[in-house]
Design a protein around this motif. Structure first.
Motif: not given
Length: 167
Positions: A61-65, A87-89, A142-145
């Protein structure tokens, strides 16, 4: 072009996982070296293709550039410009930083057909990529990492303001 078509599976994706290191700059490390350098959780995810629990990782949930680097070798893999809220975690990106930054493996574990994403430099497991889920992203991917696979290097305010990298 889609990574799900013959372009990747026919030319780049494999069904098996080769030994450590895939490129000329790839670190050649033994299993003992990896175990010494990584925490048990990092080792499980990066070297044994494990998965962290959803909504527990540092960056979901990070939004840091900034830029997201491989936690194992430091290679730059993704940027915050391609990160989106799925919103997949887990942290989600609609594309890697550049072609060749990651590699793909056809993953048939757990009775599913998936595409595993690995660091092209050190062959560490990062997560999976999915397509056609209906997200409004430029690639429909969606690259889910796993957060534990990444290290965020924030962009400094000075870099953003001036773009100047002189010493």
């Amino acid at each position: 072009m889609s990574i799900f078509g013959n372009n990747i599976f026919g030319n780049k994706a494999t069904d098996s996982i080769p030994g450590t290191g895939t490129g000329p700059a790839a670190p050649q490390k033994s299993d003992a070296d990896w175990r010494q350098e990584l925490t048990p959780e990092e080792y499980h995810v990066l070297r044994e293709a494990g998965t962290e629990r959803p909504y527990t990782g540092e960056y979901w949930d990070t939004h840091t550039a900034g830029a997201y680097h491989c936690r194992a070798c430091g290679a730059e893999l993704f940027t915050s410009n391609e990160k989106f809220d799925s919103h997949c975690g887990w942290p989600s990106f609609w594309a890697p930083l550049a072609e060749g930054a990651v590699r793909y493996i056809h993953d048939r574990t757990l009775g599913m057909e998936r595409v595993e994403v690995r660091c092209a430099n050190c062959d560490s497991h990062l997560g999976h990529v999915f397509e056609g889920e209906g997200y409004g992203t430029p690639t429909d991917q969606r690259f889910c990492i796993n957060s534990v696979s990444l290290k965020l290097v924030p962009r400094s305010d000075a870099e953003e303001d001036s773009g100047n990298t002189e010493s």
